[in-house]
Design an enzyme around this catalytic site. Structure first.
Site, PDB file in Angstrom:
ATOM      1  N   SER A 143       0.855  -1.191   0.000  1.00  0.00           N
ATOM      2  CA  SER A 143       0.000   0.000   0.000  1.00  0.00           C
ATOM      3  C   SER A 143       0.884   1.232   0.000  1.00  0.00           C
ATOM      4  CB  SER A 143      -0.902   0.037   1.229  1.00  0.00           C
ATOM      5  OG  SER A 143      -1.557   1.297   1.349  1.00  0.00           O
ATOM      6  N   TYR A 157      -1.698  -0.040  10.090  1.00  0.00           N
ATOM      7  CA  TYR A 157      -1.846  -0.610   8.749  1.00  0.00           C
ATOM      8  C   TYR A 157      -0.641  -0.250   7.880  1.00  0.00           C
ATOM      9  CZ  TYR A 157      -3.767  -1.245   4.018  1.00  0.00           C
ATOM     10  OH  TYR A 157      -3.967  -1.613   2.714  1.00  0.00           O
TER      11      TYR A 157
END
Length: 248
Positions: A143, A157
Site C-alpha cells: 500500500s 496498517y
C-alpha cells in the site's frame, strides 16, 4: 489436473476479485479464499465459469494457519500451484497510535503480515526447484500507506504494509535462484469497499484532490499490474514494488 493454478487470498471482492477475473481470462485456474461473504464468492465462481474459466472458492481466514493450509490443499486438488497473490488484508477504524489496543494491533499484523508470510511459505514449498517444483511467481499487495505513514488514520496498517515491502525484497532474493519470482504491487487510493470497512466509505472520493491524476484508481488497474508481474513478460523482474497510485 491443471498445470497453472493461481491462489488468490481475499479473492471475493475488490482487488482480489478483479485479479481472479483477469487471471482466469489469462488461462489460470483460480483458487481463492474468502472469509464471510459466501454469496460474493459463489457469484465470482459463477462469473468465471460462465466465461469458460475455472474457479474454486475456499472459506479461509489467512490469519489462521490451518485455514491457509486448507486453502493450499484445495489448490493442490486442482493442479500445480504456479502463482500466489497475497491480497487479503484488513484496515480498522481511524485512530491515533495512542488510542490503539493490543488486540487491534495483533489482528492487523496477524492478517496483513503473518498470513502473507505463511501463504508465501506454502507457495514456495510447492513452486521452488529446491522442493522439486517448477518455479512460479508471488505477488504481494502492499500500500502507498507504507511510504506515507497514514498519520491520524491507521499507522498500524501502514506499518504492516511496510513489513510486506521488506518481506517482498527479502524473499525475492532468497528464492531467486530457485525459479520463484517475488514482487509487490503498491496501490494508492483505490475505489473499493475497504474504505467502508475502515469507517470512511467516501474516502476515495474525498481524497481526489490529493492525487495528481485527480481520481481514485480502480481494482482492475491494480489487477493489470498484478497479472503483468505474474506473467512471463516480467521474467527478469523480482524484488520489485510497482506503485499504482496516480502519482501520489
Amino acid at each position: 489436473m491443471s498445470d497453472r493454478v493461481l491462489v488468490v487470498t481475499g479473492g471475493s471482492r475488490g482487488i482480489g476479485r478483479a485479479t481472479a477475473l483477469a487471471a482466469a481470462a489469462d488461462g489460470f485456474d483460480v483458487v481463492f479464499s474468502y472469509v464471510s461473504d459466501a454469496g460474493a464468492a459463489e457469484s465470482l465462481v459463477a462469473e468465471i465459469g460462465a466465461a469458460g474459466g475455472r474457479a474454486v472458492a475456499v472459506r479461509a481466514d489467512v490469519g489462521v494457519e490451518a485455514d491457509v493450509l486448507a486453502l493450499f490443499a484445495a489448490a493442490d486438488a486442482v493442479g500445480r500451484v504456479a502463482g500466489l497473490v497475497n491480497n487479503a488484508g484488513v484496515v480498522d477504524r481511524a485512530a491515533r497510535v495512542d488510542e490503539m489496543t493490543v488486540a487491534r494491533l495483533e489482528r492487523m499484523f496477524r492478517i496483513n503480515v503473518i498470513g502473507s508470510v505463511v501463504a508465501a511459505r506454502e507457495a514456495v514449498r510447492r513452486m521452488s526447484t529446491r522442493h522439486g517444483g517448477r518455479g512460479g511467481a508471488i505477488v504481494n499487495l502492499s500500500s502507498a500507506a507504507a511510504l506515507l505513514g497514514a498519520p491520524g488514520q491507521y499507522v498500524d496498517y501502514a506499518a504492516a504494509k511496510g513489513a510486506i515491502d521488506s518481506f517482498t525484497v527479502g524473499l525475492a532474493r532468497e528464492v531467486a535462484a530457485e525459479g520463484v519470482r517475488v514482487n509487490a504491487v503498491r496501490p494508492g487510493i483505490i475505489d473499493t469497499d475497504i474504505h467502508a470497512s475502515g469507517g470512511i466509505p467516501d474516502r476515495a472520493e474525498a481524497m481526489r484532490g490529493a492525487i495528481p491524476m485527480g481520481r481514485a484508481g480502480t481494482a482492475a488497474e491494480c489487477a493489470a499490474a498484478v497479472l503483468w508481474l505474474l506473467s512471463d513478460a516480467a521474467s527478469y523482474t523480482t524484488g520489485s514494488i510497482v506503485t499504482v497510485s496516480g502519482g501520489r
